[in-house]
Design a protein around this motif. Sequence first.
Motif, short mmCIF file in Angstrom:
data_model
loop_
_atom_site.label_atom_id
_atom_site.label_comp_id
_atom_site.label_asym_id
_atom_site.label_seq_id
_atom_site.Cartn_x
_atom_site.Cartn_y
_atom_site.Cartn_z
N LEU A 42 -6.02 5.50 -2.01
CA LEU A 42 -5.34 4.54 -3.06
C LEU A 42 -5.83 4.44 -4.34
N LEU B 297 0.60 4.19 -2.62
CA LEU B 297 0.37 5.64 -2.30
C LEU B 297 1.83 6.65 -2.81
N LYS C 151 1.09 -1.23 0.02
CA LYS C 151 -0.04 -0.20 0.05
C LYS C 151 1.11 1.05 0.01
#
Length: 384
Positions: free
Chosen positions: A281, A199, A195
Amino acid sequence: MDLKPILDHYDDFKAAQLQNRFFKHADVIRLLQELPAAFEMVHLGNSVKNNSINLVKWGKGKTKIMLWSQMHGDEATGTMALFDLFNFLQGDNEYVKLLTENCQLFFIPMVNPDGAAVFTRRNAQQIDINRDFLKECSPEAKILKQCRAQIQPDFGFNLHDQLTLWSVTKTLKPATLSFLAPAIDEELSIDQTRKNAMLVIAEMFKHLDPIIPKHIGLFDDEFEPRAFGDNFQKAGTATILIEAGGLAADFEKQEIRSYYFASILAGLHAIATKSFEQQDLNNYFSIPKNNKQIFHILIHQLMLDGIEVSIGINYEECPVADGYSTTKTYSIQDIGDLSFCDAYQIYTSAQLKVKGEIILYQNAHFELFDNDQLILSFQNGKLL
């Protein structure tokens, strides 16, 4: 951050010694030896043919970031961008101060020197280093794997080149840059490490898209269990893949390298300031996907066997024996309705005529005339 003023002065810090894709290990070593004391060089080991593989350390901050280039010897854009970055980091500006205070950077600017020597993808054992994470057949793979294990970087930048035939979905433009947060499993799961990489990429795209609009794609997302990016991601290093693609009339990727540099700098800035933590996201997944809707050459409005068709032609690039140039062999890759496609070069006219045969999947061997004027000529796959 505002990248435009930096790119406007790119020639001030561009590593001018690297003028094309065909530089060698000796060129890299010479430039590394010229770096000032703020850059610490460490010998990591040697390639199959005993060329040194080196680590460069810079910065005094807490966040560790590892950047490695040219795992594939014929993918040189990332290496050029790293040497441009080395020069930039010697400047006196807010970005350099921010990075040195918040980050410690670890660079490996040519993982595959033997492949670079002959300008081929694989190493001297004919091993694809980026498919050698598990078996470690190659010394280069062992060195890269051990380096990450020792450093334990928080983030990683995996620097590659892709085929110039990748395009950006719904744009009909070449994918000049492509980004990806590599998968950690076949289910394409998203843990915190992946993640974070997503990002950072979303933040990079936000700053780069206005500069090269519709020329940035999201690379193919599938798990490759043998690849370094996937395994580094799985091991806890938030890994960002950058791929340099194509741009019209930039065969040696000298303009692309500036955008490549800018994407690295934008990523480093996002990490140093932690601005990526404010990203959504969804902005990562909204980056348009890569596809293949472009050719190197397109010919429209051509009468062939009594019907009007388009002809799609691509070249295959192969290194010459000395590794300092390539040859291009052109072949017919599609015939029919190609109105949904684009190309680096397009020929269209109601007066087009062809002399010679056009045979699908065969080397191009014909002459193209526009109203009796010769405009394109191929002989056994070679563009004359």
